[in-house]
Design an enzyme around this catalytic site. Structure first.
Site, PDB file in Angstrom:
ATOM      1  N   ASP A  67      -6.047  25.262 -42.541  1.00  0.00           N
ATOM      2  CA  ASP A  67      -6.060  25.778 -43.903  1.00  0.00           C
ATOM      3  C   ASP A  67      -6.496  27.238 -43.885  1.00  0.00           C
ATOM      4  O   ASP A  67      -6.212  27.951 -42.927  1.00  0.00           O
ATOM      5  CB  ASP A  67      -6.986  24.911 -44.768  1.00  0.00           C
ATOM      6  CG  ASP A  67      -6.517  24.811 -46.206  1.00  0.00           C
ATOM      7  OD1 ASP A  67      -6.591  25.832 -46.910  1.00  0.00           O
ATOM      8  OD2 ASP A  67      -6.077  23.732 -46.630  1.00  0.00           O
ATOM      9  N   HIS A  72      -9.644  27.630 -50.565  1.00  0.00           N
ATOM     10  CA  HIS A  72      -8.899  26.378 -50.500  1.00  0.00           C
ATOM     11  C   HIS A  72      -9.348  25.516 -49.326  1.00  0.00           C
ATOM     12  O   HIS A  72      -9.563  24.313 -49.462  1.00  0.00           O
ATOM     13  CB  HIS A  72      -7.405  26.689 -50.395  1.00  0.00           C
ATOM     14  CG  HIS A  72      -6.514  25.499 -50.490  1.00  0.00           C
ATOM     15  ND1 HIS A  72      -6.199  24.718 -49.410  1.00  0.00           N
ATOM     16  CD2 HIS A  72      -5.863  24.955 -51.553  1.00  0.00           C
ATOM     17  CE1 HIS A  72      -5.394  23.740 -49.793  1.00  0.00           C
ATOM     18  NE2 HIS A  72      -5.171  23.862 -51.089  1.00  0.00           N
ATOM     19  N   SER A 115      -2.716  18.597 -52.296  1.00  0.00           N
ATOM     20  CA  SER A 115      -3.691  19.027 -51.290  1.00  0.00           C
ATOM     21  C   SER A 115      -4.959  18.185 -51.335  1.00  0.00           C
ATOM     22  O   SER A 115      -5.359  17.622 -50.321  1.00  0.00           O
ATOM     23  CB  SER A 115      -4.046  20.507 -51.472  1.00  0.00           C
ATOM     24  OG  SER A 115      -3.269  21.317 -50.638  1.00  0.00           O
TER      25      SER A 115
END
Length: 387
Positions: free
Chosen positions: A60, A95, A257
Site C-alpha cells: 500500500d 491509506h 479496500s
C-alpha cells in the site's frame, strides 16, 4: 503493460476522508465509530484468536509505525519505489496506515479501549510502500512487492490497489507466492473508481467486495464473477497518517479496500488458531463458513457471502480442499471453488410411471367380451351387470 498507480486510485480509495488530531475528551469516538466490530462479533472472535504469531504484508502507501493504535505491531518492511526510508515506514497518504489498522490495530489508552481495533490485533504488519514523494509504483512494483513478501515468508498478503490487468511476470510472482502457501487477499474494486482491482483475475487470489451494515453491496464495490467474499466496507473507521505535528489521525471511508483488509485480518485469525492449515484450507474455511447473502449460493455481487469470523474459527466438518492449483471459480458455483466434494452423486430419479393407456387394456377386455358372447346371452348379461 505498466500502469501508474497512486493511492488515490486505490481500488478502495476511502471516500469522505477525515484526518484529524485526536482530542483526549473524544478519543473513544473512533472506536465507537467502528460499527463493523459488533456486526462481525469481533469480541467473540477475539476470545478464540487474536492473530498471534502471524505476519501480514500490506502492499500500500506505507504505514506510520508510530501511530498509537499500531505501535509495536509494524515490522520493518520494504519500499517498492525509490525515495523512502527503505523499510515501508511512514505514509504520505494515510491509506496504508488505515488498512494496517483494520488488520492489526490494537487501540490505545486505558485497556486499549480507545482508537481503532483491528480484526487481528496481535498480528504483525510487514509494510511495503508503493508511494513516496518521488513517485508511485506500477504493476511491476506490485509484482516485486509480492516477491519480497514471499521471500520474507509472510503468512498473508493484503492488497487494496487499483490498476490494470496483471502482466505474465506478475502472474508468475503471484503463483510463486501461492505455491509458498501464502494467502493473497485483494480488493475487487469500486464502482466509483471505474472498477477493477489489479489482481482480481489472478487465479488463486481471494477477491473481496464490500457491503454496508444491512448487507447491501449496491453502489459500493463492483459486481464480478471473481468475487469470493464480501465484508463491511461502508463508512469504515480506520487510522490514518500522522499529521505535521506528529499527532495521530483517523479516517472514515467506503470501498472494497477496508473490506479486503478485514478479510486479511480474518485469514490471520485462522492462521493463528490453526498454524498447520494450508493457504488452500484457510480460503476454504473462509468461503465455506461465510454467511450467504443475495441469491442462494455463489453470485457475482456477494460471492459465497459475508465473512463470519466466529464460524470460521469454530466450524467443524469443513470439506477438504483441493491442493493448488485450485479450480477456477465459476459464477454459478454453489460451493467454494476449492472444495473437493466427497458427497456421493445422487442417483438419477426414476422416470415417473406411465399412466395406464386405454389401448393397454382395451384389447384383452375385448377378447373376454367376445368369449362371453360365445357362451350365451345369460352369461353376457351377468358380465354386463358386474361392470
Amino acid at each position: 503493460m505498466a500502469v501508474r498507480m497512486t493511492v488515490r486510485a486505490l481500488a478502495a480509495s476511502l471516500a469522505g476522508l477525515l484526518v484529524l488530531a485526536p482530542s483526549p475528551a473524544y478519543a473513544d469516538r473512533w472506536r465507537d465509530g467502528q460499527w463493523h466490530l459488533a456486526h462481525l462479533d469481533v469480541a467473540g472472535a477475539h476470545k478464540i484468536s487474536q492473530g498471534e504469531g502471524v505476519v501480514v504484508a500490506v502492499i500500500d502507501s506505507g504505514v506510520d509505525q508510530d501511530h498509537p493504535d499500531l505501535k509495536g505491531n509494524v515490522l520493518k518492511g520494504w519500499d517498492a519505489v525509490t525515495g523512502g526510508t527503505g523499510d515501508g515506514w511512514g505514509d504520505l497518504d494515510g491509506h496504508g496506515t488505515g488498512m494496517a489498522s483494520l488488520i492489526a490495530g490494537h487501540g490505545h489508552g486505558a485497556g486499549n479501549r480507545d482508537g481503532v481495533l483491528g480484526i487481528a490485533p496481535k498480528a504483525k504488519i510487514f509494510p511495503i510502500r508503493m508511494e513516496t514523494a518521488q513517485g508511485s509504483g506500477n504493476l511491476t512494483s506490485v509484482g516485486n512487492a509480492i516477491e519480497v513478501a514471499t521471500k520474507a515468508r509472510v503468512d498473508v498478503i493484503s492488497i487494496s490497489l487499483n490498476g490494470g490487468t496483471s502482466t505474465p511476470k506478475v502472474q508468475d510472482q503471484i503463483r510463486t507466492a501461492l505455491e509458498s502457501d501464502i494467502v493473497i487477499v485483494v480488493s475487487i474494486g469500486n464502482k466509483t473508481d471505474g472498477g477493477g482491482g489489479i489482481l482480481i483475475y489472478s487465479h488463486g487470489t481471494l477477491p473481496v467486495g464490500a457491503v454496508d451494515r444491512r448487507g447491501d453491496g449496491a453502489g459500493i464495490s463492483i459486481t464480478d464473477p471473481a468475487v469470493q467474499l464480501v465484508a463491511p466496507g461502508k463508512d469504515i473507521q480506520s487510522a490514518s497518517k500522522l499529521n505535521k505535528a506528529g499527532e495521530s489521525g483517523y479516517r472514515l471511508g467506503s470501498g472494497s479496500s477496508p473490506s479486503a483488509a478485514i478479510v486479511a485480518g480474518a485469514a490471520a485469525l485462522i492462521r493463528s488458531r490453526f498454524p498447520d492449515m494450508t493457504a488452500a484450507e484457510v480460503i476454504q474455511r473462509l468461503t465455506y463458513t461465510a454467511r450467504d447473502l443475495g441469491p442462494s449460493g455463489r453470485d457475482p455481487q456477494y460471492g459465497f457471502g459475508q465473512v463470519d469470523l466466529v464460524r470460521a474459527l469454530t466450524a467443524t466438518g469443513v470439506p477438504t480442499p483441493n491442493p493448488w492449483p485450485w479450480p477456477l471459480p465459476s459464477p454459478t458455483a454453489t460451493t467454494p471453488p476449492s472444495i473437493a466434494s466427497s458427497a456421493p452423486v445422487p442417483a438419477a430419479a426414476a422416470p415417473p410411471a406411465e399412466a395406464p393407456s386405454s389401448k393397454g387394456w382395451f384389447v384383452p377386455v375385448l377378447g373376454v367380451l367376445i368369449v362371453l358372447a360365445g357362451v350365451g346371452l345369460a352369461a353376457w348379461s351377468i358380465r354386463r351387470r358386474r361392470q
